[in-house]
Enzyme design. Sequence first.
Site, mmCIF file in Angstrom:
data_model
loop_
_atom_site.group_PDB
_atom_site.id
_atom_site.type_symbol
_atom_site.label_atom_id
_atom_site.label_comp_id
_atom_site.label_asym_id
_atom_site.label_seq_id
_atom_site.Cartn_x
_atom_site.Cartn_y
_atom_site.Cartn_z
ATOM 1 N N GLU A 75 -10.441 -11.052 3.163
ATOM 2 C CA GLU A 75 -9.252 -10.200 3.251
ATOM 3 C C GLU A 75 -9.699 -8.819 2.800
ATOM 4 O O GLU A 75 -9.744 -8.524 1.617
ATOM 5 C CB GLU A 75 -8.171 -10.797 2.344
ATOM 6 N N CYS B 20 -4.239 -2.668 0.377
ATOM 7 C CA CYS B 20 -4.967 -2.737 1.651
ATOM 8 C C CYS B 20 -3.992 -2.548 2.787
ATOM 9 O O CYS B 20 -4.400 -2.230 3.901
ATOM 10 C CB CYS B 20 -5.788 -4.007 1.760
HETATM 11 C C1 UN1 Z 1 -3.419 -6.114 -0.813
HETATM 12 O O1 UN1 Z 1 -3.214 -4.925 -0.821
HETATM 13 O O2 UN1 Z 1 -4.545 -6.594 -1.041
HETATM 14 O O3 UN1 Z 1 1.872 -6.569 1.869
HETATM 15 C C2 UN1 Z 1 -2.354 -7.133 -0.618
HETATM 16 C C3 UN1 Z 1 1.650 -6.090 0.756
HETATM 17 C C4 UN1 Z 1 1.429 -7.031 -0.398
HETATM 18 C C5 UN1 Z 1 0.040 -7.550 -0.423
HETATM 19 C C6 UN1 Z 1 -1.010 -6.526 -0.325
HETATM 20 N N1 UN1 Z 1 2.344 -8.122 -0.329
HETATM 21 O O4 UN1 Z 1 1.598 -4.896 0.572
#
Ligand code: UN1
Length: 492
Positions: A261, A295
Amino acid sequence: MDINFLKTLGLSETNCGTTSGKKSYASDNWLESYSPVDGLLIGKVSVTSKESYDQISATATHAYSSWRLVPAPKRGEIVRQFGEKLRKYKEPLGKLVSYEMGKSLQEGYGEVQEMIDICDFAVGLSRQLYGLTMHSERSGHRMYEQWHPLGVVGIISAFNFPVAVWAWNSALSWVCGNVCIWKPSEKTPLCGIACQNIWNEVAQENNLEDGICSLINGDYTVGEYLTTDTKIPLISATGSSRMGKIVGSTVAARFGRSLLELGGNNAIIITESADLDAVLIGAVFGAVGTCGQRCTSTRRLIIHESIFNQVKEKLTKAYKQLRIGNPLDPSNHVGPLIDRTAVELYQKSIKQAIEQGGTVVVAGDVLSGDSYTSGCYVTPCIIEAQNHFPIVQHETFAPILYIMKYTDLHSAIKMQNDVPQGLSSAIMTNNLRDAETFLSVEGSDCGIANVNIGTSGAEIGGAFGGEKETGGGRESGSDAWKAYMRRQTNTI
Ligand code: UN1
């Protein structure tokens, strides 16, 4: 600042970072955790040595041999109790997340809520690990599939979601019959200790043996103990695409599986018919939330030329109203970046964007003064840019938003897809045909494609992850659990 929450979570000035539960392994090599909120040392966590890693790995392997025999709904009951503990510790844990990582208190609580939600999800799942049955082509034969656990799952997580991403992985792993070894980010090690302490309460109350939930700490060299360990069939890693490439190839070279991820470069396409109020909410939250360190953060806005100036003005006005400061104070919208290295990267990226031809719309500055002593506070900035600029193609973990124009939807979609990453994407439109085109096979190439909501804030019920340099893994909801199990086809 009142830091009583540290005590409530069982944290002290020095904490042992290597444990399989009751048994811990000391070392005299320390990670120091400084808060980006005020720059103060929160505590130290000891680094895992290779010898103690080997003990942790052996204990986990041993624990797996009996945990896999516990019926899945009973494993679910343990996860249910863990979720109850998280409800009890939501406030102190949310505060720790905010203080150690720097995200807003509300987001810190939100992260713990995601942990609770995934526990609920996993409890239900523990009674639904279904396999298919199929008709054999041979008479008098029966054919079906069943799912068995994998063994020890290694979890490597990033600083930006210091507790939730671990919970996505561990709650599913546990109900599936696996045991876990977690290496949290070296930038947020205390969050790891706090979660392990909460697990330990559940383990003690249920008389569980050591090794179902283990913790190791350190930098990438400690991560390598995990990725090169042939006794670990699955490594689930969250972080940069650069890190994922190394983890993925190391694990593949020993025929292990990895669930990656990695980075995103998420865009929102804003069409002529878009509701501009919805655009503002989605774009601003997506770009400045968590100080641009998700992310799923919005990094690019691809705006129809007819409304480009209007959107630019509205955004500029909204950015001018942002309050930047201590994330534990609910009146602030934006907290600090994780550390000064991140601040340097932010400055360097802005400089590169300008050198490559970008025009600054809202300037990015590093803040100084009494409220900003950590040196980690910056202003979210907006740069008018072109999609092909090398800096725009690159994920910078900071609140830098690139805006660009388009003339027809197909070229907008092409621009949206024309980056190496493929995590999240969105379209803002009131035109049904535009929305459907965006979601079609000719549309977004991302793992997540939204209509009239931004790129961040995915719920745990859906499968989470993305394509291309994002790594291809799926975590959390839907049938992501299948990645944590091995499929066996049986003919009788
Ligand atoms: C991440 O930034 O690694 O959708 C995960 C989102 C969060 C998860 C982000 N529920 O922004």
